[in-house]
Structures are given as C-alpha cells and as structure tokens.
Scaffold this motif. Structure first.
Motif, mmCIF file in Angstrom:
data_model
loop_
_atom_site.group_PDB
_atom_site.id
_atom_site.type_symbol
_atom_site.label_atom_id
_atom_site.label_comp_id
_atom_site.label_asym_id
_atom_site.label_seq_id
_atom_site.Cartn_x
_atom_site.Cartn_y
_atom_site.Cartn_z
ATOM 1 N N PHE A 93 9.936 39.290 60.062
ATOM 2 C CA PHE A 93 8.516 39.078 59.741
ATOM 3 C C PHE A 93 8.199 39.612 58.348
ATOM 4 O O PHE A 93 7.571 38.915 57.532
ATOM 5 C CB PHE A 93 7.637 39.755 60.794
ATOM 6 N N SER A 94 8.653 40.835 58.047
ATOM 7 C CA SER A 94 8.290 41.418 56.754
ATOM 8 C C SER A 94 8.951 40.653 55.595
ATOM 9 O O SER A 94 8.319 40.453 54.556
ATOM 10 C CB SER A 94 8.672 42.901 56.710
ATOM 11 N N SER A 95 10.201 40.201 55.794
ATOM 12 C CA SER A 95 10.859 39.458 54.714
ATOM 13 C C SER A 95 10.155 38.133 54.454
ATOM 14 O O SER A 95 9.946 37.731 53.299
ATOM 15 C CB SER A 95 12.320 39.181 55.077
ATOM 16 N N ILE A 96 9.793 37.436 55.546
ATOM 17 C CA ILE A 96 9.112 36.150 55.385
ATOM 18 C C ILE A 96 7.754 36.353 54.720
ATOM 19 O O ILE A 96 7.349 35.600 53.834
ATOM 20 C CB ILE A 96 8.973 35.443 56.755
ATOM 21 N N LEU A 97 7.067 37.446 55.137
ATOM 22 C CA LEU A 97 5.759 37.758 54.546
ATOM 23 C C LEU A 97 5.914 37.978 53.038
ATOM 24 O O LEU A 97 5.158 37.422 52.233
ATOM 25 C CB LEU A 97 5.175 38.999 55.205
ATOM 26 N N MET A 98 6.937 38.766 52.678
ATOM 27 C CA MET A 98 7.146 39.054 51.255
ATOM 28 C C MET A 98 7.401 37.756 50.471
ATOM 29 O O MET A 98 6.754 37.493 49.454
ATOM 30 C CB MET A 98 8.340 39.988 51.077
#
Lengths: 326, 319
Positions: free
Chosen positions: A86-91
């Motif tokens: 989730f955090s990588s995709i958000l970034m």
C-alpha cells in the motif's frame, strides 16, 4: 537474558550466551553455505553475483530489522506484506500525480507509522495476540489497496532519488547495501546501548516485572511496532526502485522470509533473547538458500515448504516451551 | 440451563437475524427455495472451517493453517476425483485423510515439540499451501456433476448443505465433544496444569483436537470443491482469518476452555452473508477485504474491551 546487554559480563559467559542463542550457529551455517555454493559454482564468488545477492538481501534485511524488534518483545508483525504494498503504491501514485518526492515518500512513511501505531494499540491496550491482530490489519490494508487502485495494477513513475537508493552506485559500491549497513549499525547500537533496547528485551522476558519497575510497557510496543511499520515501508520503497514499478501483491514474498531470517539468526520467537547481529547472518542465509533453490529449479511451492520446515526445525532447536505440566 | 449454555452465542444470533431481515427487505427474492439454497451454500464452507478453528481454539491454541488445509483438500479433490462413485468415495476418504494428517503434524509439533501453536501453524500454513501448489500448480480440475449437486442442491425448501452441516456437527463433532475426550479438550484449554493433575493426558488430548480440526477443515475444503467444481491452490486463504473472526464473534475465548459450536456456526453465516448483502447494497467488491479485516478487528476489540475497564493494569498484564 538481559545480562548480555546490561553491564559487562565475563568473556566466557558472553561466549556461552552467544552459542546458546544460535548467533554463532547461524554464522557457522552461513560460512558452510557460502563454501558449498562456491564449490558447486565458482562463479558464485564473482563480485557481480555478490552485489546481486546483497541487493536482494537489503530488502529482507531491512524488513527483518522491524521484525527483530517486534519479535524481541514476544510479538510478531504479520501486516508487513500489504503495509509495504500500500505505501509503495501510494508513493508511486502521488509522485506520478505531480507531487514532489518529499511529499510522496513522506506520505508512505506516514502510512507505516500509522499502521505501527494501530498494531501497537491492539497489542498494548487491548492485549490481543499480535498474530491475529496484525493479520486483521493486513487484510484491512489489502482492502485499502484494492479500493485505492480499483484493483488495477498502478502505473507508476519512480522518483530518481528512489532509483538511486535502490540500484545506484557510489564509487563502485551499490548504494542499497550501504543503506542496509547504516540501518543495521543504528539497530545494533540501539539494541545494545539504549534504554529502549533494554526495555525491548525486558518486555519479552517479563513484562509485569518491567511494568512494576515503573516503565510504561505500552510505549515499548509502540516503539517496536512503529519501527516495524517504518522498516516495511523503507523496504517497499527500495523494492519499488529496484523493480522500477509497483504491483499488487509485491509484498507477499516478504512475510515469512524475514521472519525466517530472524529465527535462523537465533532470536527467540517467544521474545527476550537474540538480536540483530544474528538476523544479519539469518538474512544472508535466507538469500543464499533462495538462490540455491532457484538454481535447483525449485518453484514457489517448494520454497514455501522448505522455509516452513526450516522455521519449525529451528524453533524446535531454540525455542521449545516448558512442559505445560511441569 | 440450556439458555445459559448458549448465552455466548447470542450476539452472533442477533446479528444474523438483523442481517437476514435487512437482506429480505433489500431483496425479497431470498425468501424462496432458490434463495435459501444460496444463503445456505454461502455459509457452509466457513461454518465448517469455523468448527475446525473452534476445536483448536478450545485447547487454547489458534490454527492458522485452516485456510491452507482447505486449499489442500480442494486441490486434492478437484485433481484426483474421477467420474465413478467409487473414485468419488475414495478421493473423499483420501482428502479427509490428508486433513487428518495435516492436523496430526500440527498436533504432534504443538504437544510433543512444545512449540507455540501460533508459530507451528504459521509455518505449516506455508508447508500445506506449498503441497497444494505442487498438486495443482494452475487453477483447474473438475469434479463430477452429481458430486456437486448432492452437496449443494436442495429438496424443495431444504438445502442439502444444511443437512451436511447438521450431520457433521451432530453425528461427528458433538459425540466427540460430549465424550471424555471433549471434556478433556475443554479442561486442557482452561487449565493445562490442572488437567494434568486430574489425570488427563494433555499431549494426547492436544493431538486429538488438532486431528479433529484437520478433518473438519478438510470437510470445508470438500464442500468448497462442490461449490466451485474446480481446484485452486490459493482458494482457502481467506478462511484462516474468517474462521478466527467467526469463532471470536461466536463467543469462544481465544485462550481456550470456553465456547460452543452454535455461536461460531451462526457467526460464519453472518460473515459470509454480509459480503453479499453489501454487494446487494451497491458497495464495490474491492471493499471485501476491508470489511473482512474490519470485522475481525472490531470483533477482537469488542471481545477484549474489559481491559479498558481494569482498575489494575497488572491484572491485565498477567492475563
């Protein structure tokens, strides 16, 4: 076993503690594995291959930092896979939408901190077993990712800083193992020298005693789980830079393998004993094993079985419980 | 007396009744033979998985490999089942045997290996799903049509799946839980030391509970295969999480010793049906995981809310 970290015990007692907790065992195993791999295939010792192996070890090693801290308190963090995804995709999505890389990476780190905080609340305030609680968090984050991306693989642009950290070179040395080395050093110092480090061990050994000594053990859990959330995010960001893309399920391979690295490194799964020095050896062993299994053409199914069996075998060696009937 | 025994199931029952009422209001068609069959089929797999989970939870453990055993059974059944009744019978026995074997390994490692159940089953989750992938690398396979219709069909208003569930609960699980072994399972979960002092063979009881759990998880896999009529090595993944949620929502205590079958069964239907109710209400299917995670987290928090009221934090730490 806090005696190894507090005060300065004799060399002999240090040595016995060393072997007892498997740190020495893991380094011996690592040397044996490297020798076997080099004998089987001399090209294994080439600088190019060592660099490639270190690159892969970086992701596992950084995620294993957080997992080590959490396991030392006697808990475990199963929310790593979808926290990372989730955090990588958000970034990547935020950066693609034109925000600066500072905002994009900051948002990702914020996700990690929030996930760690929620994990810690469940464990420290509601006193739930982290295995079940963080498993629920993982499902929640998987859903959040699906809702955020509409189930489509996100198209992403990767900030050049992230690319540099993941695959760049600095005077012939790849950068990402340097990042790992720096974070490792910080972790080892925190565990060995700081009050927080000692509290981590004490929480895993005897939480009521630590509480009665006037320490708010809830904050220890917050520290451990937030660190784990952040490590998962950092690992994910580096993985994004390495793969030049984000994809759904990119974190799925990073749950059991870092846990295996921690256990192989001799940290007691029940908490209170071990440390990151062993985890480094555990990480390298796991990476070597993975590449040996790949060379032997053993697929994902075989890898799952091998890692499951290794974990059980090592827990049988290191961390058996007292008989319930004693 | 009977009412008090089932008091812990009350929350799940009220939840399911309200949910069905709302569903009926939204989709009046569900009160029909077809609708009943649909509702019953939806919840049966999870109800069986929840019974498997409950048996292990009663001993004070948690079985994270339930989902992997469901996948493994599904892979075995869909890959090896032929058209003849003998083949169906043989493969059903083989699948149940595989489930019992998986439970046996879990149980032996917990009881004689003396490893925390949660660690054992986390590792065997990967081992069993690895075997499922070996048997069925790609989704596919099939089962005979009559196998599927026998388990998922209906006789007028009476869905066969409910009969299957009742038979497994009343003819397999209840006699065991009412026997000496059942009493021993509750006793070991409540107080292992005390159980040992009372002459109960604690390790053997633990192994038996995990084997029963494995067989019930295999039953869930067999029913799931009748529903999907094909094999997929990852199909069972969600059943680990949802079976834990169903057991906690159904009033059992994650620490052992307390819980009856009724609550988790009802809670399993609640959790399975709420997803389709949400679809019917127009919520995107991407919210499925969000709701599954949220239900588990809320149920767990609700179950442990007493820790917020505790006057002395030391009692909380020692629990």
């Amino acid at each position: 076993m806090t005696s190894t970290t507090a005060g300065s015990p004799s060399l002999a007692s240090r040595l016995s503690a060393f072997t007892k907790h498997g740190v020495a065992v893991s380094y011996v195993l690592l040397v044996v594995l490297i020798v076997v791999a080099v004998i089987l295939n001399p090209a294994f010792a080439s600088w190019a291959n060592v660099k490639a192996q270190l690159q892969i070890a970086t992701f596992i090693g950084i995620i294993a930092i957080g997992q080590t801290l959490v396991i030392l308190t006697g808990q475990i963090d199963l929310s790593v896979p979808w926290n990372l995804t989730f955090s990588s995709i958000l970034m990547a999505t935020l950066y693609g939408q034109g925000y600066g890389f500072g905002v994009a990476i900051g948002a990702a780190l914020l996700v990690g901190i929030s996930v760690g905080l929620i994990n810690a609340i469940g464990v420290a305030v509601f006193r739930l077993h982290s295995l079940v609680w963080t498993l629920g968090m993982n499902a929640l984050l998987e859903g959040a990712t699906m809702v955020y991306t509409n189930g489509q693989p996100p198209d992403s642009t990767i900030p050049s800083v992230v690319r540099f950290l993941a695959v760049g070179h600095l005077g012939g040395m790849p950068v990402s193992p340097l990042v790992w080395a720096f974070l490792s050093l910080v972790t080892i110092l925190v565990l060995a020298r700081s009050r927080f480090g000692r509290f981590l061990y004490a929480t895993g050994n005897n939480e009521p005693a630590l509480f009665l000594s006037g320490v708010d053990t809830r904050l220890v859990y917050v520290g451990a789980f937030v660190a784990s959330g952040l490590c998962a995010v950092i690992g994910g960001i580096l993985l994004t830079g390495y793969a030049s893309q984000t994809y759904l399920g990119m974190g799925n391979d990073y749950l059991l393998v870092p846990i295996a690295a921690v256990i192989i490194g001799g940290t007691n799964i029940m908490g209170g004993a071990g440390g990151y020095v062993g985890t480094i050896a555990g990480t390298l062993i796991v990476v070597l094993l993975q590449s040996i299994l790949s060379i032997a053409q053993i697929g994902q199914a075989g890898k799952n079985i091998v890692f499951g069996v290794i974990i059980i075998a090592l827990v049988l060696l290191y961390a058996r419980e007292a008989r319930p009937t004693d | 007396m009977i009412l008090r025994r089932y008091k812990t199931s009350l929350l799940a029952i009220v939840g399911l009744v309200l949910l069905l009422g709302y569903y009926w209001y939204q989709q009046p068609l569900i009160v029909s033979p077809f609708g009943f069959r649909l509702l019953a089929n939806q919840g049966t797999t999870l109800a069986l998985a929840a019974l498997a989970q409950l048996t292990v939870v009663l001993t004070g453990g948690v079985d994270l490999s339930v989902g992997a055993i469901v996948s493994l059974s599904n892979a075995i059944a869909a890959t090896y089942m032929g058209d003849s009744p003998w083949s169906v019978f043989g493969v059903v026995l083989l699948t149940l045997g595989a489930g019992a074997g998986a439970g046996l390994v879990n149980g032996l490692l917990v009881a004689y290996g003396r490893i925390q159940p949660i660690i054992v089953t986390l590792a065997t989750l990967y081992v069993y799903s690895g075997f499922a992938l070996l048997i069925r690398p790609q989704p596919g396979g099939s089962v005979p049509g009559y196998y599927a219709s026998t388990l998922t069909g209906a006789w007028g208003w009476l869905p066969y799946s409910l009969i299957v569930l009742l038979v497994i609960t009343l003819a397999f699980r209840m006699p065991i839980m009412r026997s000496r072994l059942g009493t021993a399972i509750y006793a070991v979960g409540d107080n292992p030391g005390g159980a040992h002092m009372s002459g109960i063979n604690v390790p053997r009881t633990l192994v038996s509970a995990y084997v029963i759990g494995g067989v019930l998880a295999a039953c869930a896999g067999l029913f799931l295969t009748a529903q999907t009529t094909s094999g997929d090595a990852t199909v069972g993944t969600s059943y680990t999480l949802n079976s834990v949620a169903a057991v906690v929502f159904g009033g059992a205590i994650l620490g052992g010793g307390r819980g009856v079958a009724l609550g988790p069964i009802v809670a399993a239907f609640f959790i399975s049906i709420i997803i389709s109710v949400l679809f019917a209400a127009g919520v995107s299917s991407f919210y499925q995981s969000v709701f599954q995670g949220a239900i588990l987290i809320l149920v767990l928090m609700f179950g442990n809310a007493w820790t917020l009221r505790a006057r002395n934090r030391l009692t909380v730490l020692r629990s």
